[in-house]
Design an enzyme around this catalytic site. Structure first.
Site: not given
Ligand SMILES: NC(=O)c1ccc[n+]([C@@H]2O[C@H](COP(=O)([O-])OP(=O)(O)OC[C@H]3O[C@@H](n4cnc5c(N)ncnc54)[C@H](OP(=O)(O)O)[C@@H]3O)[C@@H](O)[C@H]2O)c1
Length: 250
Positions: A6, A87, A154, A158, A191
């Site tokens: 992870i 992640n 970004y 992605k 977050t």
């Protein structure tokens, strides 16, 4: 044994994923620059195997060493399962392209895209002869499908991650022991990344008010909720390799 590699385990969604996977018969290999000591304590208390690798994913030239260290802790036998959860990610720089800092652009490209690409390649290669279940979960974003003003770095990183997912699925389709791979957009999750977005000025990010309103109206999902959905999907027998899963629609 279920092995979970992870990235970005120190906080946010990756942290919630790691905590929910702390169980007997699971082996977590967690990667980020800082360690969440709570994961270590929980792993000991719950008899879960755990290894933390402090690593800056900007440093893509050192990924071979990272892969070596991961596989020192990963001894695969037939009934085992192997998961790589790409992640870790950064939202910065947020600004129209001509104003974005070049060093921040390079950082985001390395962390959001190049590191997951090299890690995926390394895991596929090292686990080539392993005939058990192998899955790569790429945490992408709706911003990889739709353009946002101020998010050129970004969005493009992605988008690249989502296309990487499709390419790997295509290549693995011909393999004897294929790796399955998916990308996921978790929706808007409360977050540190959301705090950075909300703190941006509207000249640099014209959609900032939408994110402020979403938070004010308590519409953001919790990292725990996102982690639960990601974990359920990544273990599902219904999973379709190459797919992009959108949690807003699921
Ligand atoms: N939150 C959302 O609304 C949302 C929406 C769509 C997609 N996503 C995606 O979900 C993923 C997780 O985001 P999040 O919201 O949980 O972000 P976050 O709370 O900011 O956490 C980011 C994680 O990535 C790690 N990381 C950042 N830079 C790193 C580096 N240079 N090397 C190694 N690790 C690094 C951080 O660890 P260290 O700082 O300790 O290194 C941290 O554990 C990201 O890929 C993000 O793009 C989030």
């Amino acid at each position: 044994m279920n092995y979970y590699i992870i990235t970005g385990s120190s906080r946010g969604i990756g942290n919630a994923i790691a905590k929910q996977l702390i169980k007997v018969n699971n082996y977590l290999v967690c990667i980020s620059r800082t360690e969440d000591e709570e994961i270590k304590k929980l792993a000991v208390a719950n008899n879960c195997k755990y290894h933390f690798i402090p690593f800056d994913l900007y440093e893509v030239d050192k990924i071979d060493n990272l892969i070596d260290e991961i596989f020192q802790h990963t001894r695969l036998f037939k009934k085992d399962r192997l998961f790589l959860i790409n992640n870790a990610g950064v939202i910065s720089p947020i600004a129209p392209l001509e104003k974005a800092d070049a060093q921040e652009i390079k950082k985001a490209v390395n962390i959001n895209y190049l590191a997951p690409m090299l890690l995926s390649g390394g895991v596929i290669m090292r686990a080539k002869d392993f005939s058990g279940s192998k899955r790569i979960i790429n945490i992408s974003s709706g911003a990889g499908l739709n353009p946002y003003h101020g998010w050129s770095t970004y969005c493009t990183t992605k988008a690249a991650l989502t296309m990487l997912t499709r390419c790997i699925a295509l290549e693995q389709g011909n393999e004897k022991n294929p790796v399955e791979v998916i990308s996921i957009t978790p929706g808007i999750v409360e977050t540190n990344m959301q705090e950075i977005i909300r703190a941006t000025n509207s000249q640099d990010f014209t959609n900032v008010d939408f994110f402020i309103k979403n938070k004010e109206e308590n519409k953001n999902k919790t990292p725990e909720y996102a982690a639960e959905k990601i974990i359920s999907l990544m273990h599902s027998s219904e999973l379709k390799s190459g797919e992009f899963y959108d949690f807003i629609e699921l």
